[in-house]
Write an enzyme that holds these catalytic residues in place. Structure first.
Site, mmCIF file in Angstrom:
data_model
loop_
_atom_site.group_PDB
_atom_site.id
_atom_site.type_symbol
_atom_site.label_atom_id
_atom_site.label_comp_id
_atom_site.label_asym_id
_atom_site.label_seq_id
_atom_site.Cartn_x
_atom_site.Cartn_y
_atom_site.Cartn_z
ATOM 1 N N GLY A 53 0.835 -1.196 0.000
ATOM 2 C CA GLY A 53 0.000 0.000 0.000
ATOM 3 C C GLY A 53 0.864 1.237 0.000
ATOM 4 O O GLY A 53 1.913 1.294 -0.627
ATOM 5 N N LYS A 94 4.705 2.387 9.600
ATOM 6 C CA LYS A 94 5.740 3.399 9.790
ATOM 7 C C LYS A 94 5.240 4.640 10.523
ATOM 8 O O LYS A 94 5.827 5.070 11.491
ATOM 9 C CB LYS A 94 6.341 3.786 8.432
ATOM 10 C CG LYS A 94 7.131 2.654 7.784
ATOM 11 C CD LYS A 94 7.611 3.064 6.394
ATOM 12 C CE LYS A 94 8.201 1.909 5.640
ATOM 13 N NZ LYS A 94 7.213 0.899 5.241
ATOM 14 N N THR A 150 -1.334 -2.202 8.246
ATOM 15 C CA THR A 150 -2.521 -2.563 7.474
ATOM 16 C C THR A 150 -2.120 -3.441 6.296
ATOM 17 O O THR A 150 -1.011 -3.333 5.773
ATOM 18 C CB THR A 150 -3.263 -1.317 6.937
ATOM 19 O OG1 THR A 150 -2.365 -0.544 6.139
ATOM 20 C CG2 THR A 150 -3.823 -0.485 8.067
ATOM 21 N N ASN A 180 -3.311 -4.389 2.466
ATOM 22 C CA ASN A 180 -4.068 -3.747 1.400
ATOM 23 C C ASN A 180 -4.514 -4.760 0.357
ATOM 24 O O ASN A 180 -3.734 -5.621 -0.060
ATOM 25 C CB ASN A 180 -3.201 -2.681 0.728
ATOM 26 C CG ASN A 180 -2.887 -1.555 1.683
ATOM 27 O OD1 ASN A 180 -3.621 -0.592 1.762
ATOM 28 N ND2 ASN A 180 -1.814 -1.699 2.439
ATOM 29 N N GLU A 215 -8.100 -0.953 3.243
ATOM 30 C CA GLU A 215 -6.968 -1.275 4.115
ATOM 31 C C GLU A 215 -7.462 -1.967 5.374
ATOM 32 O O GLU A 215 -8.315 -1.442 6.080
ATOM 33 C CB GLU A 215 -6.220 0.006 4.488
ATOM 34 C CG GLU A 215 -5.697 0.769 3.281
ATOM 35 C CD GLU A 215 -4.969 2.035 3.690
ATOM 36 O OE1 GLU A 215 -4.121 1.968 4.591
ATOM 37 O OE2 GLU A 215 -5.271 3.083 3.101
ATOM 38 N N HIS A 274 -3.869 -8.322 15.617
ATOM 39 C CA HIS A 274 -2.951 -9.405 15.971
ATOM 40 C C HIS A 274 -1.544 -8.899 15.672
ATOM 41 O O HIS A 274 -1.363 -8.075 14.777
ATOM 42 C CB HIS A 274 -3.263 -10.642 15.110
ATOM 43 C CG HIS A 274 -2.358 -11.801 15.337
ATOM 44 N ND1 HIS A 274 -2.465 -12.621 16.431
ATOM 45 C CD2 HIS A 274 -1.326 -12.282 14.603
ATOM 46 C CE1 HIS A 274 -1.538 -13.570 16.359
ATOM 47 N NE2 HIS A 274 -0.837 -13.382 15.259
ATOM 48 N N TYR A 298 2.915 -9.819 2.505
ATOM 49 C CA TYR A 298 2.614 -9.459 1.116
ATOM 50 C C TYR A 298 2.545 -10.733 0.288
ATOM 51 O O TYR A 298 3.332 -11.649 0.467
ATOM 52 C CB TYR A 298 3.698 -8.538 0.540
ATOM 53 C CG TYR A 298 3.807 -7.216 1.241
ATOM 54 C CD1 TYR A 298 2.753 -6.309 1.223
ATOM 55 C CD2 TYR A 298 4.961 -6.866 1.921
ATOM 56 C CE1 TYR A 298 2.843 -5.090 1.871
ATOM 57 C CE2 TYR A 298 5.073 -5.651 2.571
ATOM 58 C CZ TYR A 298 4.010 -4.769 2.541
ATOM 59 O OH TYR A 298 4.101 -3.569 3.189
ATOM 60 N N ARG A 324 -17.803 4.059 11.478
ATOM 61 C CA ARG A 324 -17.899 5.516 11.270
ATOM 62 C C ARG A 324 -17.517 5.865 9.836
ATOM 63 O O ARG A 324 -16.858 5.089 9.160
ATOM 64 C CB ARG A 324 -16.989 6.269 12.246
ATOM 65 C CG ARG A 324 -15.508 5.989 12.030
ATOM 66 C CD ARG A 324 -14.620 6.885 12.884
ATOM 67 N NE ARG A 324 -13.230 6.502 12.771
ATOM 68 C CZ ARG A 324 -12.411 6.907 11.809
ATOM 69 N NH1 ARG A 324 -12.844 7.700 10.852
ATOM 70 N NH2 ARG A 324 -11.145 6.516 11.782
ATOM 71 N N PHE A 380 -8.552 14.635 9.861
ATOM 72 C CA PHE A 380 -8.098 14.857 11.236
ATOM 73 C C PHE A 380 -7.118 16.009 11.241
ATOM 74 O O PHE A 380 -6.391 16.233 10.276
ATOM 75 C CB PHE A 380 -7.439 13.585 11.789
ATOM 76 C CG PHE A 380 -8.405 12.439 11.906
ATOM 77 C CD1 PHE A 380 -9.183 12.282 13.045
ATOM 78 C CD2 PHE A 380 -8.558 11.537 10.870
ATOM 79 C CE1 PHE A 380 -10.094 11.248 13.148
ATOM 80 C CE2 PHE A 380 -9.464 10.495 10.962
ATOM 81 C CZ PHE A 380 -10.234 10.353 12.102
#
Length: 153
Positions: free
Chosen positions: A16, A22, A28, A30, A80, A85, A92, A105, A110
């Site tokens: 992704g 990072k 996540t 992708n 994503e 866990h 990948y 939501r 942000f």
């Protein structure tokens, strides 16, 4: 939205934007574009919760965002998944299966990275709580998560 969910998705994990681990400390996985393109057309962007597994392994709780991630000004729609866990390494190329069960939501912007991280952590807690409910916990045993992996995904 009840008629759209649950939604079942399966695909090979692709690289992704490289921000989950990072910048956010929340890795996540992708999905490829063709999985994103196959989402129901009337499924709104936002944050969802459900169950996931990698290569038909253990079934785990997850949160998933669908949309353009306004904080990062994305121009390409993405899907994503944060599997709740700790994995020893990236996966990948592995097959990720998810069952999206509910909506948390809408996507929103942000004012800071910390505010985004706080919201994601709230999403994760909501997902954990909702997935413990009997009507959601039962999906952890769904055959989709254990069926043979499709080679063309």
């Amino acid at each position: 939205m009840e008629q759209i969910l649950p939604h079942f998705a399966e695909g090979k994990v692709v690289k992704g934007f490289g921000r989950g681990s990072k910048e956010l400390g929340i890795p996540t996985a992708n999905f490829p574009e063709k999985v994103v393109e196959n989402l129901p057309k009337d499924l709104p962007g936002g944050v969802y919760y459900g169950w996931a597994n990698v290569d038909n392994g253990e079934v785990l709780k997850m949160v998933l965002s669908i949309g353009w991630n306004p904080y990062y000004h994305n121009t390409k729609k993405s899907m994503e998944t944060h599997v709740i866990h700790t994995f020893k390494e990236d996966f990948y190329g592995s097959t990720l299966k998810v069952i999206m069960l509910g909506y948390i939501r809408p996507m929103r912007d942000f004012s800071s990275l910390d505010e985004l991280i706080d919201a994601i952590n709230d999403d994760i807690q909501q997902a954990k709580d909702k997935l413990d409910l009997p009507e959601n916990a039962s999906y952890k045993q769904n055959n989709f998560l254990f069926d043979e992996i499709k080679e063309d995904v």
